[in-house]
Design a protein around this motif. Structure first.
Motif, mmCIF file in Angstrom:
data_model
loop_
_atom_site.group_PDB
_atom_site.id
_atom_site.type_symbol
_atom_site.label_atom_id
_atom_site.label_comp_id
_atom_site.label_asym_id
_atom_site.label_seq_id
_atom_site.Cartn_x
_atom_site.Cartn_y
_atom_site.Cartn_z
ATOM 1 N N GLY A 25 -8.830 -14.725 -2.716
ATOM 2 C CA GLY A 25 -9.280 -14.377 -4.050
ATOM 3 C C GLY A 25 -9.104 -12.909 -4.363
ATOM 4 N N VAL A 26 -8.323 -12.204 -3.573
ATOM 5 C CA VAL A 26 -8.129 -10.775 -3.771
ATOM 6 C C VAL A 26 -7.143 -10.545 -4.902
ATOM 7 N N HIS A 27 -7.489 -9.639 -5.789
ATOM 8 C CA HIS A 27 -6.552 -9.216 -6.835
ATOM 9 C C HIS A 27 -6.116 -7.806 -6.516
ATOM 10 N N ILE A 28 -4.818 -7.630 -6.356
ATOM 11 C CA ILE A 28 -4.295 -6.308 -6.037
ATOM 12 C C ILE A 28 -3.481 -5.810 -7.210
ATOM 13 N N SER A 29 -3.796 -4.628 -7.650
ATOM 14 C CA SER A 29 -3.061 -4.015 -8.741
ATOM 15 C C SER A 29 -2.434 -2.723 -8.250
ATOM 16 N N PRO A 30 -1.110 -2.621 -8.300
ATOM 17 C CA PRO A 30 -0.471 -1.393 -7.821
ATOM 18 C C PRO A 30 -0.487 -0.257 -8.832
ATOM 19 N N LYS A 31 -1.188 -0.428 -9.919
ATOM 20 C CA LYS A 31 -1.193 0.579 -10.980
ATOM 21 C C LYS A 31 -2.059 1.782 -10.590
ATOM 22 N N PRO A 32 -1.539 2.991 -10.789
ATOM 23 C CA PRO A 32 -2.374 4.175 -10.549
ATOM 24 C C PRO A 32 -3.558 4.188 -11.509
ATOM 25 N N ASN A 33 -4.575 4.912 -11.144
ATOM 26 C CA ASN A 33 -5.768 5.100 -11.962
ATOM 27 C C ASN A 33 -6.592 3.834 -12.131
ATOM 28 N N THR A 34 -6.406 2.863 -11.246
ATOM 29 C CA THR A 34 -7.241 1.676 -11.251
ATOM 30 C C THR A 34 -8.533 2.014 -10.521
ATOM 31 N N THR A 35 -9.635 1.503 -11.010
ATOM 32 C CA THR A 35 -10.928 1.770 -10.394
ATOM 33 C C THR A 35 -11.254 0.675 -9.389
ATOM 34 N N TYR A 36 -11.712 1.087 -8.215
ATOM 35 C CA TYR A 36 -12.078 0.152 -7.155
ATOM 36 C C TYR A 36 -13.509 0.391 -6.738
ATOM 37 N N ASP A 37 -14.186 -0.669 -6.328
ATOM 38 C CA ASP A 37 -15.537 -0.540 -5.802
ATOM 39 C C ASP A 37 -15.499 0.018 -4.377
ATOM 40 N N TYR A 38 -14.480 -0.394 -3.636
ATOM 41 C CA TYR A 38 -14.312 0.060 -2.259
ATOM 42 C C TYR A 38 -12.844 0.353 -2.000
ATOM 43 N N ILE A 39 -12.592 1.409 -1.262
ATOM 44 C CA ILE A 39 -11.246 1.721 -0.792
ATOM 45 C C ILE A 39 -11.335 1.785 0.722
ATOM 46 N N ILE A 40 -10.548 0.970 1.380
ATOM 47 C CA ILE A 40 -10.541 0.918 2.834
ATOM 48 C C ILE A 40 -9.197 1.457 3.295
ATOM 49 N N VAL A 41 -9.231 2.483 4.097
ATOM 50 C CA VAL A 41 -8.007 3.089 4.606
ATOM 51 C C VAL A 41 -7.785 2.565 6.018
ATOM 52 N N GLY A 42 -6.720 1.818 6.180
ATOM 53 C CA GLY A 42 -6.371 1.241 7.472
ATOM 54 C C GLY A 42 -6.547 -0.259 7.477
ATOM 55 N N ALA A 43 -5.438 -0.980 7.584
ATOM 56 C CA ALA A 43 -5.466 -2.441 7.580
ATOM 57 C C ALA A 43 -5.364 -2.987 8.995
ATOM 58 N N GLY A 44 -6.115 -2.359 9.902
ATOM 59 C CA GLY A 44 -6.177 -2.867 11.260
ATOM 60 C C GLY A 44 -7.159 -4.009 11.340
ATOM 61 N N SER A 45 -7.571 -4.334 12.536
ATOM 62 C CA SER A 45 -8.489 -5.453 12.730
ATOM 63 C C SER A 45 -9.773 -5.266 11.935
ATOM 64 N N ALA A 46 -10.375 -4.095 12.007
ATOM 65 C CA ALA A 46 -11.636 -3.853 11.309
ATOM 66 C C ALA A 46 -11.433 -3.756 9.799
ATOM 67 N N GLY A 47 -10.439 -2.996 9.355
ATOM 68 C CA GLY A 47 -10.216 -2.825 7.917
ATOM 69 C C GLY A 47 -9.875 -4.129 7.219
ATOM 70 N N SER A 48 -9.075 -4.956 7.842
ATOM 71 C CA SER A 48 -8.698 -6.239 7.245
ATOM 72 C C SER A 48 -9.889 -7.175 7.138
ATOM 73 N N VAL A 49 -10.708 -7.218 8.195
ATOM 74 C CA VAL A 49 -11.896 -8.073 8.168
ATOM 75 C C VAL A 49 -12.879 -7.564 7.122
#
Length: 162
Positions: A25-49
């Motif tokens: 159910g994830v919606h990803i928008s590649p547009k700059p200046n989009t507002t996010y509730d959370y930004i997770i840096v790193g799509a490793g095991s922990a970041g992906s989960v």
């Protein structure tokens, strides 16, 4: 993690398309200046989960940023015996430690190779598929400090999905 819950704007990064292709159910928008509730840096095991868990709430907008690419489809990633082929490859940051004084004495220059995956899943695919589950007391401590839903008992089913 100190900014969890606040809206942030991201202008740079590569979006982890792995989440886009999953039924989360994830919606990803590649547009700059989009507002996010959370930004997770790193799509490793922990970041992906973490991203997957946060997006269980359809009202939450999450951006998962990863510097590497998507290794899906590469036979070498899914073949444990072939993992040495990943070391020092384009899927490895190929880090070396600084010269050591008290260790690495048998290594020329006393500098050790430190493999670190450079893709979605990060080092989970370059570490010979070693699996270590988090410490139950860490999770229970987070829950006791107010992180509802993050006790060991509540998080355990996410570890068992793989």
């Amino acid at each position: 993690m100190a900014v969890l819950g606040s809206s942030m704007v991201v202008l740079v990064g590569i979006i982890a398309m792995w989440l886009y292709t999953r039924n989360s159910g994830v919606h990803i928008s590649p547009k700059p200046n989009t507002t996010y509730d959370y930004i997770i840096v790193g799509a490793g095991s922990a970041g992906s989960v973490l991203a997957s868990r946060l997006t269980e709430n359809p009202d939450i907008n999450v951006l998962l940023v990863e510097a590497g690419g998507n290794p899906d489809g590469l036979w070498v990633v899914n073949t444990p015996g072939a993992i040495p082929n990943l070391l020092h490859s384009d899927l490895d940051w190929d880090y070396r430690t600084v010269q050591q004084t008290h260790s690495s004495k048998g290594i020329d220059g006393q500098s050790s190779y430190w493999g670190k995956g450079r893709s979605l899943g990060v080092s989970s695919f370059i570490n010979f598929m070693t699996y270590v589950r988090g410490n139950r007391y860490d999770y229970d401590g987070w829950a006791a400090k107010g992180c509802d839903g993050w006790s060991y008992r509540e998080v355990l089913p996410y570890f068992l999905k793989s």
